[in-house]
Design an enzyme around this catalytic site. Structure first.
Site, short mmCIF file in Angstrom:
data_model
loop_
_atom_site.label_atom_id
_atom_site.label_comp_id
_atom_site.label_asym_id
_atom_site.label_seq_id
_atom_site.Cartn_x
_atom_site.Cartn_y
_atom_site.Cartn_z
CG ASN A 63 -2.05 -0.96 1.16
OD1 ASN A 63 -2.33 -1.53 0.11
ND2 ASN A 63 -2.71 -1.18 2.28
NE ARG A 95 -8.47 -2.37 -9.95
CZ ARG A 95 -7.51 -1.51 -10.29
NH1 ARG A 95 -6.57 -1.90 -11.13
NH2 ARG A 95 -7.49 -0.29 -9.80
CG HIS A 104 -15.19 2.29 -10.95
ND1 HIS A 104 -15.89 2.29 -9.77
CD2 HIS A 104 -14.01 1.66 -10.69
CE1 HIS A 104 -15.17 1.70 -8.83
NE2 HIS A 104 -14.03 1.30 -9.36
CE1 TYR A 133 -10.52 -5.33 -3.82
CE2 TYR A 133 -9.30 -7.03 -2.67
CZ TYR A 133 -9.32 -5.89 -3.43
OH TYR A 133 -8.13 -5.29 -3.80
NE ARG A 157 -10.60 -0.71 2.37
CZ ARG A 157 -10.94 -0.64 1.08
NH1 ARG A 157 -11.99 -1.27 0.64
NH2 ARG A 157 -10.22 0.06 0.23
CG HIS A 177 -14.27 -3.43 -2.74
ND1 HIS A 177 -14.89 -3.67 -3.95
CD2 HIS A 177 -13.31 -2.51 -2.99
CE1 HIS A 177 -14.32 -2.92 -4.89
NE2 HIS A 177 -13.36 -2.21 -4.34
#
EC number: 2.7.4.1
Length: 728
Positions: free
Chosen positions: A68, A390, A450, A483, A579, A607
């Site tokens: 990260n 993705r 997205h 997730y 989160r 998520h």
């Protein structure tokens, strides 16, 4: 568990910040985005320090926190440095200039990196007691050293290339995230010292496991420095050092780009050679070699980090693959919804009966894959449309779309090339899809697509029927096991008509009108949320129950935050599960005293995105307006991305998403951190047994089936119902 009596409170949380009247100063109204992200990564790192977790899981959290931080450096710090170097003085939400943000970030990063090294030292000691050792060569016996020497000669030496650095050998290029060793050498009394560099190839294992029952690992950079004399026979090694480089990795899309694929292929190459942002050095680096590195990389002095510990801790994830189930979380196999099994595995039959939501990772991502596989094989299916943000390396979704095209179906795939760090993979998949006859669309140049949407049109006895899937996450089979996300399936014709308009918007720029169910950004999603918040404000002013529950990954948009503040001032009770980044200040008198914010960090990555509006009733209520979405409350999601907001109206699905998923997140104490009015996060409650035991939402979901997926086969199984009980 069935009746949880109180909303959780943070332990040892400070009193709210005292304020009088309106809070106007930016730093008192908002939290800096970058500093909030660093606070999030500290919470991730805290899981590596969590003594209740198995050791290899703690090591995995440490590697995640390091990964990260690398991405943060390559994107966020690089961007701020670029602004500062160009003299851009635009301020962040809290009023800080780029230079001020960089100063604050660097201060926080020093403490974070020191904590990472301390966590690694602790974990190395504990793992060694369990027979897993990340060893220095000095800790090995003669036989192990002899094996390593042979391994170096046969497996490493042929792969590496020493490079002299002098006027006839210019300083070599070091790729982004590249690591190397640098040596100061001398041969003969009269010759001047020579600098040599050895770059570690990206494809070799970072840690070498020595054969044997004990799991002993040695870092490859230590093997190279220890056996350097085999590379430089006849030379005396005067000193050495290890280094690692991070580069600017953001890609700015040029609006005038004529060919997006060609542009991104070039941009990916440029990213590997981007401006150096961070230079990491080991603490014992040779002074002469260090001086050369500092000069060549031209990194701001504040972004040169020297450490006594390990460089590039992201690679520790490889050690977590060690076969030691006793040092990992107990295995968990996702459930397959009983309602689909009751239809003999026919996804279309189950969806046609009534809407269905699949809660990943507790319920299998295979449902999404099977939906598309069945569509590909079903002769009655005539058309498939799919967004891809993705998809992963081995994508069963891509395989299903290719199979459908080869079967002669009309298949359209919207492939997002601008998915950060997945651009190259997405270009590859787009090429494979086009070869199979799929119509590939790349969407808008200035906006990312997205939204997660599948649309399947099937010829049935009563005409054509459209089946839709809307997701809060990606079509990525690996992420779907980690997730927590929601997959919503429906055959409602209104959703089908709206989804068709969404695809026409992306593929043909046909702006959707008269939408019946969906709200789409950047067109009307923001205004839809504003209208719903305004309704809660009106209810509060009329003395009716007024509340908003929100689950997001990030909340950073100033206008949306101000809308929450407006609602709080009117008396709307707001509970937020955020989160990651949260630029909103919670619990500040005169600003946000009716807003509570928490962050959940645990075995699974939260998520899913959910909005719930009380609609004049006490939450949770079946009369509440409930939505899932692909969008966070960020400017990019609301204004610069194609996103969807999906209403949940089916009774059972509504009960599951609001009264099970959302409520369990609000009630969680064991994995939760509460955001105080001072902008700091405080751990709420670590697990214990007995009447004071906390509540763990991940354990609840692993142990209990979902509501909409139960089907008749599980009617006899009572799912523990959650309740707020008496409010704290």
């Amino acid at each position: 568990m069935d009746d949880l009596r109180r909303l959780p409170r943070a332990m040892n949380a400070p009193d709210p910040v005292a304020t009088t009247g309106a809070v106007e100063a930016p730093e008192d109204r908002y939290v800096n985005r970058e500093l909030s992200w660093l606070a999030f990564n500290r919470r991730v790192l805290a899981e590596a320090e969590n003594e209740n977790y198995p050791l290899l899981e703690r090591l995995r959290f440490l590697s995640i926190s390091a990964s990260n931080l690398d991405e943060f450096t390559m994107i966020r710090i690089a961007g701020l440095e670029g602004q500062a170097s160009r003299g851009i003085e635009s301020t962040a939400i809290d009023g800080k200039s780029p230079a001020q943000q960089l100063e604050a970030i660097r201060h926080e990063m020093v403490g974070l990196e020191q904590r990472q090294q301390a966590a690694l030292d602790t974990l190395c000691g504990l793992l060694a007691q369990e027979g897993i050792e990340i060893a220095s060569i000095a800790q090995l016996d003669e036989g192990e050293i002899a094996w390593l020497e042979d391994y170096f000669s046969t497996d490493i030496l042929p792969l590496i290339t020493p490079q002299a650095i002098d006027p006839s050998h210019p300083f070599p290029f070091v790729a982004n995230m590249g690591m190397g060793a640098i040596f100061r050498l001398k041969r003969g009394k009269r010759k001047a010292p020579l600098i040599e560099m050895v770059l570690i190839p990206a494809g070799v294992p970072r840690f070498v496991r020595i054969p044997g029952d004990a799991a002993t690992y040695v870092a490859i950079e230590h093997i190279i420095t220890h056996f350097a004399e085999l590379m430089f026979p006849g030379f005396k090694i005067l000193g050495d050092g290890l280094f690692r480089v991070l580069r600017d990795s953001d890609i700015e899309v040029e609006e005038e780009a004529e060919d997006l694929v060609r542009f991104f292929r070039t941009a990916i190459q440029r990213r590997r050679r981007g401006r150096a942002v961070l230079l990491e050095l080991d603490d014992e680096c040779d002074e002469g070699a260090e001086a050369l590195l500092r000069e060549q990389f031209d990194v701001d002095a504040a972004m040169i980090v020297k450490t006594k510990g390990m460089l590039g801790m992201r690679h520790l994830a490889a050690i977590c693959n060690e076969s030691r189930p006793d040092l990992k979380f107990a295995p968990f196999d996702p459930r397959y919804p009983e309602r689909i099994l009751a239809h003999d595995g026919d996804c279309f039959g189950a969806i046609r009966e009534k809407d269905l939501v699949v809660h990943h990772p507790y319920e299998s991502f295979e449902v999404v894959v099977d939906f598309l596989r069945q569509a590909a094989a079903d002769p009655a299916v005539v058309s498939i449309k799919q967004t891809l943000y993705r998809a992963g390396d081995q994508s069963p979704v891509i395989a299903a779309l290719i199979e459908a095209a080869l079967e002669g179906k009309a298949v359209t795939a919207v492939v997002e090339l601008k998915a950060r760090f997945d651009e190259e993979r997405n270009i590859h998949w787009a090429t494979e899809l086009e070869r199979a006859g799929v119509q590939v669309i790349y969407g808008f140049t200035e906006w990312k697509t997205h939204a997660k949407v599948s649309l399947v049109v099937r010829r049935e006895d009563d005409g054509y029927r459209t089946y839709c899937h809307f997701g809060t996450g990606n079509y990525h089979p690996v992420n779907a096991r980690i997730y927590t996300d929601l997959s919503f399936f429906t055959a409602d014709p209104a959703f089908g008509r709206d989804a068709a308009k969404l695809f026409n918007f992306v593929t043909g720029y046909v702006e959707p009108t008269a939408l019946e169910q969906l709200a789409i950004s950047p067109l009307g999603l923001r205004q839809k949320l504003y209208d719903l918040i305004d309704r809660e404000i009106a209810h509060a002013r009329e003395g009716k129950p007024a509340a908003i529950w929100v689950k997001m990954n990030s909340v950073t948009n100033r206008e949306m935050i101000d809308k929450f503040y407006e609602a709080s001032a009117a008396g709307v009770e707001i509970h937020m599960v955020v989160r990651g980044i949260c630029s909103l200040r919670a619990g500040v008198p005169g600003l946000s005293e009716n807003i509570r914010v928490k962050s959940i960090i645990g075995r699974f990555l939260e998520h899913g995105r959910i909005w719930a509006f009380a609609n004049g009733q006490e939450l949770p209520s079946r009369k509440a307006d409930l939505f899932i979405t692909s969008a966070d409350a960020m400017s990019r999601n609301l204004d610069r991305r194609v996103e969807v907001l999906v209403p949940i109206t089916n009774k059972t699905v509504h009960d599951q998403v609001l009264g099970q998923v959302m409520l369990a997140n609000i009630l969680d104490t064991e994995q939760s951190w509460s955001l105080g009015a001072d902008g700091e996060y405080h751990r709420m409650h670590l697990g214990s047994e007995g009447p004071d035991a906390g509540f763990n939402c991940h354990h609840y979901f692993m142990a209990n089936p979902s509501l909409s997926g139960r089907g008749s086969a599980l009617k006899a199984q009572e799912v523990p119902r959650l309740s707020l009980g008496n409010r704290a």
